[in-house]
Design a protein around this motif. Structure first.
Motif, PDB file in Angstrom:
ATOM      1  N   LEU A 157      -3.574  11.896   2.515  1.00 16.66           N
ATOM      2  CA  LEU A 157      -2.918  10.914   3.510  1.00 16.66           C
ATOM      3  C   LEU A 157      -3.481   9.506   3.257  1.00 16.66           C
TER       4      LEU A 157
ATOM      5  N   GLU B 271      -2.315   7.922   0.115  1.00 12.13           N
ATOM      6  CA  GLU B 271      -0.801   7.733   0.248  1.00 12.13           C
ATOM      7  C   GLU B 271      -0.651   6.423   1.189  1.00 12.13           C
ATOM      8  N   ALA B 272      -1.588   6.252   2.226  1.00 13.86           N
ATOM      9  CA  ALA B 272      -1.233   5.251   3.170  1.00 13.86           C
ATOM     10  C   ALA B 272      -1.406   4.095   2.531  1.00 13.86           C
TER      11      ALA B 272
ATOM     12  N   ARG C 196       1.225   3.046  -0.425  1.00  9.29           N
ATOM     13  CA  ARG C 196       2.329   2.483   0.376  1.00  9.29           C
ATOM     14  C   ARG C 196       2.173   1.297   1.026  1.00  9.29           C
ATOM     15  N   ARG C 197       1.056   0.877   1.588  1.00  2.19           N
ATOM     16  CA  ARG C 197       0.853  -0.375   2.248  1.00  2.19           C
ATOM     17  C   ARG C 197       0.853  -1.698   1.413  1.00  2.19           C
TER      18      ARG C 197
ATOM     19  N   SER D  97       6.988   1.206   3.595  1.00  2.00           N
ATOM     20  CA  SER D  97       5.989   1.182   4.483  1.00  2.00           C
ATOM     21  C   SER D  97       6.252   1.975   6.038  1.00  2.00           C
TER      22      SER D  97
ATOM     23  N   GLU E  97       7.421   4.990   8.423  1.00  2.00           N
ATOM     24  CA  GLU E  97       6.768   6.471   8.577  1.00  2.00           C
ATOM     25  C   GLU E  97       7.594   7.427   7.967  1.00  2.00           C
TER      26      GLU E  97
END
Length: 373
Positions: A66, A69-70, A73-74, A93, A95
């Motif tokens: 997580l 991944e965050a 993606r950001r 971006s 959810e």
């Protein structure tokens, strides 16, 4: 819901086709569940994961995936927004369900190197938490790491402070919005980053259209940024090894340090001291310490010329913390452990000093030979 017979239209036929496809997948899954159940039934008790380890392992793997991944993606969304792909940036971006399930389903995270590291980390943390906290002989004396952090030797003090910081990062989750370091060896971090980037590409490629090359470029740049920012020297294990090297305890100093590191519940330092003393890889030393049988650990301690009292205190502390260890068996075998000479112990441990890949090849050959027989 109507159950009356009706003529089939195109939608009905598509639904029937989809049902057949799902049934075929379900058949494969049922076969896989059966094979897993058979493997689990015949698994030795000492090889089966206990519930605490299973839950902790799932949490660690989930947090790692997580966090990476965050971050990907950001940053990729930021690049896409600057490159006239605002819609795709918003989609990326937004959810969405975490992609760990996809990585697990693909089999990628079954990687033996990754699992060895994560199982070692989880079991080390669980054992450290369960270690008994002995009252100090001198109540006015600071515990081990804070005391080392105040030493006049600046190298030792800096290394102790770094280990305290690494322990805090490992155990306390970052605040929302703060970076979540993977704390993995560099090679494993790189591997996981690229797997997650590929899974993100797979998830969002369908809606990318003509912007797919932009998505690929943004994800690749985000992955390279994550890799460049990763410093495996900040890891808990690396910090513990640096402190062990800074202390560089002599033969007469090592037993007391080992005993006190366990009494202070600093298992990472205990492992690092053993690794440094014999020139072992941290992962190998950790594996020896975590083995509930303890045979290799007793040999390692004898190779370092620890006496009966020190070995007894270490054995009792580990037995108190790990219910899988047989304390009565350890007590009964203590005389035999001490009877092993340091030279004999070092000779028995010699294969552990070989290069890891060389040892892995030897084990693979031996396993193949057993199958042939």
């Amino acid at each position: 819901m109507s159950i009356e017979r009706r003529d089939m239209d195109a939608g009905t036929r598509r639904g029937a086709t989809a049902l057949l496809a799902r049934a075929a997948v379900a058949d494969v899954r049922a076969d896989e569940r059966l094979r897993v159940a058979i493997d689990d039934f015949f698994l030795d008790e000492d090889a089966r994961l206990d519930d605490r380890t299973r839950v902790a392992m799932a949490a660690v793997l989930g947090d790692l995936a997580l966090g990476i991944e965050a971050a990907l993606r950001r940053y990729a969304a930021r690049l896409l927004a600057a490159r006239d792909a605002a819609t795709l940036a918003e989609t990326l971006s937004a959810e969405a369900p975490a992609i760990l399930e996809r990585l697990v389903g693909s089999g990628l995270v079954r990687d033996s190197d990754l699992m060895r590291e994560l199982f070692g980390r989880v079991r080390q943390d669980l054992l450290a938490d369960a270690l008994p906290s002995d009252a100090p002989e001198d109540p006015d004396r600071a515990s081990l790491l804070p005391r080392l952090a105040q030493q006049g030797d600046s190298v030792v003090a800096a290394s102790a402070i770094a280990l305290l910081s690494a322990e805090s990062r490992r155990r306390v989750p970052p605040a929302p919005g703060q970076p979540n370091p993977s704390d993995l060896p560099a090679e494993l971090h790189h591997r996981l980053v690229w797997w997650i980037a590929a899974a993100l590409r797979e998830r969002f490629a369908g809606g990318a259209g003509e912007a797919l090359p932009l998505l690929d470029r943004a994800l690749a740049e985000a992955a390279l940024r994550s890799i460049a920012a990763h410093d495996e020297g900040d890891r808990l294990e690396a910090s513990a090894l640096r402190l062990a090297a800074a202390l560089d305890p002599q033969a007469n100093e090592l037993p007391a340090l080992l005993v006190e590191s366990l009494a202070d519940r600093r298992l990472s330092l205990f492992v690092a001291l053993l690794a440094h003393a014999l020139g072992l890889d941290y992962g190998d030393a950790r594996e020896i310490v975590l083995d509930p049988g303890g045979e290799r650990l007793w040999l390692l301690l004898r190779a370092l010329e620890l006496d009966r009292e020190a070995i007894a205190r270490i054995g009792l502390a580990l037995s108190d913390a790990d219910p899988r260890r047989d304390i009565d068996r350890f007590a009964e075998g203590l005389d035999a452990i001490v009877a092993v000479t340091p030279d004999a112990a070092r000779h028995a441990l010699a294969p552990l000093l070989l290069h890891r890949d060389y040892r892995a090849a030897l084990v693979a050959l031996a396993r193949h030979q057993d199958r042939v027989r």
